[in-house]
Design a protein around this motif. Sequence first.
Motif, PDB file in Angstrom:
ATOM      1  N   GLU A 117       7.819  74.555 -33.835  1.00 34.31           N
ATOM      2  CA  GLU A 117       6.646  75.263 -34.348  1.00 34.31           C
ATOM      3  C   GLU A 117       5.444  75.138 -33.411  1.00 34.31           C
ATOM      4  OE1 GLU A 117       6.033  74.278 -38.476  1.00 34.31           O
ATOM      5  OE2 GLU A 117       8.146  74.609 -38.931  1.00 34.31           O
ATOM      6  N   THR A 118       5.702  74.796 -32.160  1.00 30.14           N
ATOM      7  CA  THR A 118       4.642  74.676 -31.166  1.00 30.14           C
ATOM      8  C   THR A 118       4.836  75.735 -30.098  1.00 30.14           C
ATOM      9  OG1 THR A 118       4.367  72.290 -31.507  1.00 30.14           O
ATOM     10  CG2 THR A 118       3.675  73.157 -29.375  1.00 30.14           C
ATOM     11  N   ARG A 119       3.778  76.459 -29.805  1.00 27.90           N
ATOM     12  CA  ARG A 119       3.789  77.373 -28.659  1.00 27.90           C
ATOM     13  C   ARG A 119       3.159  76.594 -27.503  1.00 27.90           C
ATOM     14  NH1 ARG A 119       0.198  82.469 -28.400  1.00 27.90           N
ATOM     15  NH2 ARG A 119       0.376  82.194 -30.620  1.00 27.90           N
ATOM     16  N   PRO A 120       3.961  76.173 -26.525  1.00 28.12           N
ATOM     17  CA  PRO A 120       3.425  75.309 -25.454  1.00 28.12           C
ATOM     18  C   PRO A 120       2.365  76.014 -24.609  1.00 28.12           C
ATOM     19  CG  PRO A 120       5.703  75.930 -24.995  1.00 28.12           C
ATOM     20  CD  PRO A 120       5.367  76.474 -26.339  1.00 28.12           C
ATOM     21  N   SER A 121       1.460  75.212 -24.079  1.00 29.86           N
ATOM     22  CA  SER A 121       0.372  75.748 -23.261  1.00 29.86           C
ATOM     23  C   SER A 121       0.863  76.218 -21.893  1.00 29.86           C
ATOM     24  CB  SER A 121      -0.722  74.693 -23.091  1.00 29.86           C
ATOM     25  OG  SER A 121      -0.186  73.529 -22.495  1.00 29.86           O
ATOM     26  N   LEU A 122       1.971  75.671 -21.435  1.00 26.98           N
ATOM     27  CA  LEU A 122       2.553  76.056 -20.148  1.00 26.98           C
ATOM     28  C   LEU A 122       4.011  76.460 -20.366  1.00 26.98           C
ATOM     29  CD1 LEU A 122       1.236  73.047 -18.041  1.00 26.98           C
ATOM     30  CD2 LEU A 122       0.340  75.390 -18.008  1.00 26.98           C
ATOM     31  N   PRO A 123       4.490  77.487 -19.654  1.00 21.76           N
ATOM     32  CA  PRO A 123       5.882  77.928 -19.856  1.00 21.76           C
ATOM     33  C   PRO A 123       6.917  76.844 -19.578  1.00 21.76           C
ATOM     34  CG  PRO A 123       4.763  79.310 -18.225  1.00 21.76           C
ATOM     35  CD  PRO A 123       3.787  78.272 -18.672  1.00 21.76           C
ATOM     36  N   GLU A 124       6.618  75.926 -18.678  1.00 19.87           N
ATOM     37  CA  GLU A 124       7.589  74.879 -18.352  1.00 19.87           C
ATOM     38  C   GLU A 124       7.605  73.738 -19.370  1.00 19.87           C
ATOM     39  OE1 GLU A 124       3.937  74.101 -15.691  1.00 19.87           O
ATOM     40  OE2 GLU A 124       5.066  75.839 -16.308  1.00 19.87           O
ATOM     41  N   CYS A 125       6.795  73.838 -20.416  1.00 13.76           N
ATOM     42  CA  CYS A 125       6.726  72.778 -21.429  1.00 13.76           C
ATOM     43  C   CYS A 125       7.473  73.134 -22.707  1.00 13.76           C
ATOM     44  CB  CYS A 125       5.272  72.465 -21.743  1.00 13.76           C
ATOM     45  SG  CYS A 125       4.358  71.802 -20.344  1.00 13.76           S
ATOM     46  N   VAL A 126       8.513  73.929 -22.596  1.00 14.63           N
ATOM     47  CA  VAL A 126       9.315  74.290 -23.764  1.00 14.63           C
ATOM     48  C   VAL A 126       9.849  73.006 -24.390  1.00 14.63           C
ATOM     49  CG1 VAL A 126      11.405  75.476 -24.537  1.00 14.63           C
ATOM     50  CG2 VAL A 126       9.920  76.531 -22.818  1.00 14.63           C
TER      51      VAL A 126
END
Length: 184
Positions: A117-126
């Motif tokens: 349920e988190t949309r990460p701030s950076l694409p590499e932080c999935v």
Amino acid sequence: MNDPTTNEPAPAGGYVGVAPFQSDGALHGFVISGRWPNSTKEWAQLLALAVRVASVPGLLATTTVFGAREDLPEDPQPDMVGLVVAEGPVLGERAVAPGRFARRLPPALLMLHPPSETRPSLPECVGAASGCVLLPGVPHLGLEHRAAWVEAESDGTVTSMVSRVGVDPIADPDTAVLAMLLAA
């Protein structure tokens, strides 16, 4: 007295100890020992630890509200000062009701979001988890609301950390939900 986590001298006023606990395989809260955090910075550090725990796959099923409680169990551990306990999910049948904390204002409310349920701030932080802590103030007495937000990956890397004083709770979705739970 030394800080048990680093074996270095504890800062003035002692250390803030935090230990997560679970019930039925799910994150149920945190035991606070030594002393309570006494600044926005220390609450942000506690939130960072809580978010790192929430990032462990399967430990937190949905976005959950946690409340700080100074009540102690019947047989507390030495140095225990209180608990940060899961109050319930934000949505669904068991959701925490608005105004739940209006009669007894907790020193802090946290909201933890699992990786799902988190949309990460950076694409590499999935796979990152996130969270917010609201430290309610009494604005009409000149005590401002304070808040902090943290995002962390399952390996423990904190990818984002922000703290603010003078927060308008309505300006952010997380603080707005937490403020609603505090309002009568």
